[in-house]
Scaffold this motif. Sequence first.
Motif, PDB file in Angstrom:
ATOM      1  N   PRO A 140     -17.924 -78.998  31.278  1.00  0.00           N
ATOM      2  CA  PRO A 140     -18.949 -79.690  32.065  1.00  0.00           C
ATOM      3  C   PRO A 140     -20.383 -79.505  31.543  1.00  0.00           C
ATOM      4  CG  PRO A 140     -17.430 -78.524  33.499  1.00  0.00           C
ATOM      5  CD  PRO A 140     -17.084 -78.125  32.109  1.00  0.00           C
ATOM      6  N   PHE A 141     -20.628 -78.402  30.791  1.00  0.00           N
ATOM      7  CA  PHE A 141     -21.997 -78.227  30.293  1.00  0.00           C
ATOM      8  C   PHE A 141     -22.378 -79.317  29.264  1.00  0.00           C
ATOM      9  CE2 PHE A 141     -20.915 -76.542  26.113  1.00  0.00           C
ATOM     10  CZ  PHE A 141     -19.635 -76.036  26.309  1.00  0.00           C
TER      11      PHE A 141
ATOM     12  N   LYS B  54     -10.169 -93.292  28.864  1.00  0.00           N
ATOM     13  CA  LYS B  54     -10.307 -92.325  27.751  1.00  0.00           C
ATOM     14  C   LYS B  54     -10.512 -90.915  28.297  1.00  0.00           C
ATOM     15  CE  LYS B  54     -11.753 -94.658  23.641  1.00  0.00           C
ATOM     16  NZ  LYS B  54     -10.473 -95.089  23.226  1.00  0.00           N
ATOM     17  N   PRO B  55      -9.731 -89.935  27.797  1.00  0.00           N
ATOM     18  CA  PRO B  55      -9.989 -88.553  28.224  1.00  0.00           C
ATOM     19  C   PRO B  55     -11.422 -88.160  27.857  1.00  0.00           C
ATOM     20  CG  PRO B  55      -7.961 -88.717  26.923  1.00  0.00           C
ATOM     21  CD  PRO B  55      -8.647 -90.043  26.815  1.00  0.00           C
ATOM     22  N   ASN B  56     -12.135 -87.570  28.835  1.00  0.00           N
ATOM     23  CA  ASN B  56     -13.557 -87.264  28.625  1.00  0.00           C
ATOM     24  C   ASN B  56     -13.726 -85.759  28.383  1.00  0.00           C
ATOM     25  OD1 ASN B  56     -16.300 -87.057  28.689  1.00  0.00           O
ATOM     26  ND2 ASN B  56     -16.565 -88.251  30.590  1.00  0.00           N
ATOM     27  N   VAL B  57     -14.208 -85.410  27.193  1.00  0.00           N
ATOM     28  CA  VAL B  57     -14.406 -83.994  26.846  1.00  0.00           C
ATOM     29  C   VAL B  57     -15.261 -83.291  27.904  1.00  0.00           C
ATOM     30  CG1 VAL B  57     -15.403 -82.460  25.082  1.00  0.00           C
ATOM     31  CG2 VAL B  57     -14.268 -84.573  24.400  1.00  0.00           C
TER      32      VAL B  57
ATOM     33  N   GLN C 107     -19.005 -88.566  23.948  1.00  0.00           N
ATOM     34  CA  GLN C 107     -18.252 -89.688  23.362  1.00  0.00           C
ATOM     35  C   GLN C 107     -18.894 -91.053  23.672  1.00  0.00           C
ATOM     36  OE1 GLN C 107     -15.413 -87.469  25.643  1.00  0.00           O
ATOM     37  NE2 GLN C 107     -13.811 -88.535  24.524  1.00  0.00           N
ATOM     38  N   GLY C 108     -20.041 -91.014  24.319  1.00  0.00           N
ATOM     39  CA  GLY C 108     -20.719 -92.276  24.659  1.00  0.00           C
ATOM     40  C   GLY C 108     -19.992 -93.048  25.748  1.00  0.00           C
TER      41      GLY C 108
END
Length: 358
Positions: free
Chosen positions: A77-78, A69-72, A85-86
């Motif tokens: 990074p902050f 899953k693309p990670n926001v 997204q858990g």
Amino acid sequence: MFTRSIEDDATAGGARGESVAVNLRHYLSTMLFNIVGNLMLSRDLLHSQSKEGYEFFQAIGKTTVWAGKPNVADFLPFLKWLDPQGLKKNMLKDLGRAIEIIEGFVKERIEKHKPNEKKAKDFLDTLLEFEGDGKDWQEKIPHEKIIIIIMEMFIAGSDSTSTIVEWAMAELLRKPEAMRKVKEELNEVVGVNRNVEEIDIEKLPYLQAVLKETLRFHPPVPLLVPRNTIHDTDFMGYHIPKDTQVLVNVWAIGRDPDSWKDPLSFKPERFLGSSIDYKGQNFELIPFGSGRRICVGMLLAQRIVLLGLASLIQCFDWELVKGSIPETLDMRENIGMSVRKLVPLNVIPKRRLRTMAT
Ligand code: HEM
């Protein structure tokens, strides 16, 4: 064995008056998981008697979903500490459970181990018995590392390999002419009175070309594994500073008109009589990577995919479900650890082989 379950399920569905279409992905994923389980641990993990097998299958499956899953937080990074997204929480839970289960398998093997016992060795035995030659590695492999290596094999080996068979089948169903050529080749070399075997594969050049073309057009690992530059590098007019993450886009290379004629058409013929292969030497086709970190499972994947695909096509004639036609078959991709078909392939098997392997 897996063609037998396809036939049994389709027949049972038909007898109940239900659809005889099967979700090919389900059979391919379970087959791959079982093959890897047998090679690594000599276990039929999805056997009804296997206590933790199914739980392990699910934990690994979910782990690959979280990993893909693309990670926001990678872009902002902050937000990392928030795990918006858990993904980290879920990953720790499912990966943690998968590790616990493998740990149990490894402990059980060590407890049951009898020195000098004569039996066929699996991958776990080999890892446990390994002793370094003092050059690259001095000692035995610590158990924590063995657990991670085994898990990596399941994560890296199952999804990627089942995905490529599903894509190949989808492309062949879209191109009845190519499907006809695979069948003709199989009829000529194997016939319909026995099951195709590994030894037949080298006599099936068109099938091999289908695999190459599918890997070109649908590489399951589209960006390979990320690299990091260890020093400042100038490459083709670009300056890449030290410590930059570099992604190799093999998906785009496979569709690049500078490298391929008519790149958006599925044409296995382009590989007939061509020396281009996916073994890491021809940079226009590197779905398994290249160099030191090339996929360690490449030759295994090649054997499984070719035999799996040949069995599916030799055992059955495949039809699309009502209302679906080759020209409009949904070929959208789903982003994840492996690039799968967004919509799983539901197809109707019509048996053509006289005897079926059990
Ligand atoms: C069609 C099937 C497969 C494809 C397309 C594929 C592709 C890849 C790719 C692209 C990489 C990264 C290489 C790089 O970045 O240079 C990789 C690594 C790896 N693959 Fe595969 N793979 C497949 C099947 C398998 C199988 C069956 C196994 C083992 C059971 C496996 C085990 C691994 C492992 C352990 C790595 C990591 C190697 C390392 O860390 O250096 N793969 N694979």
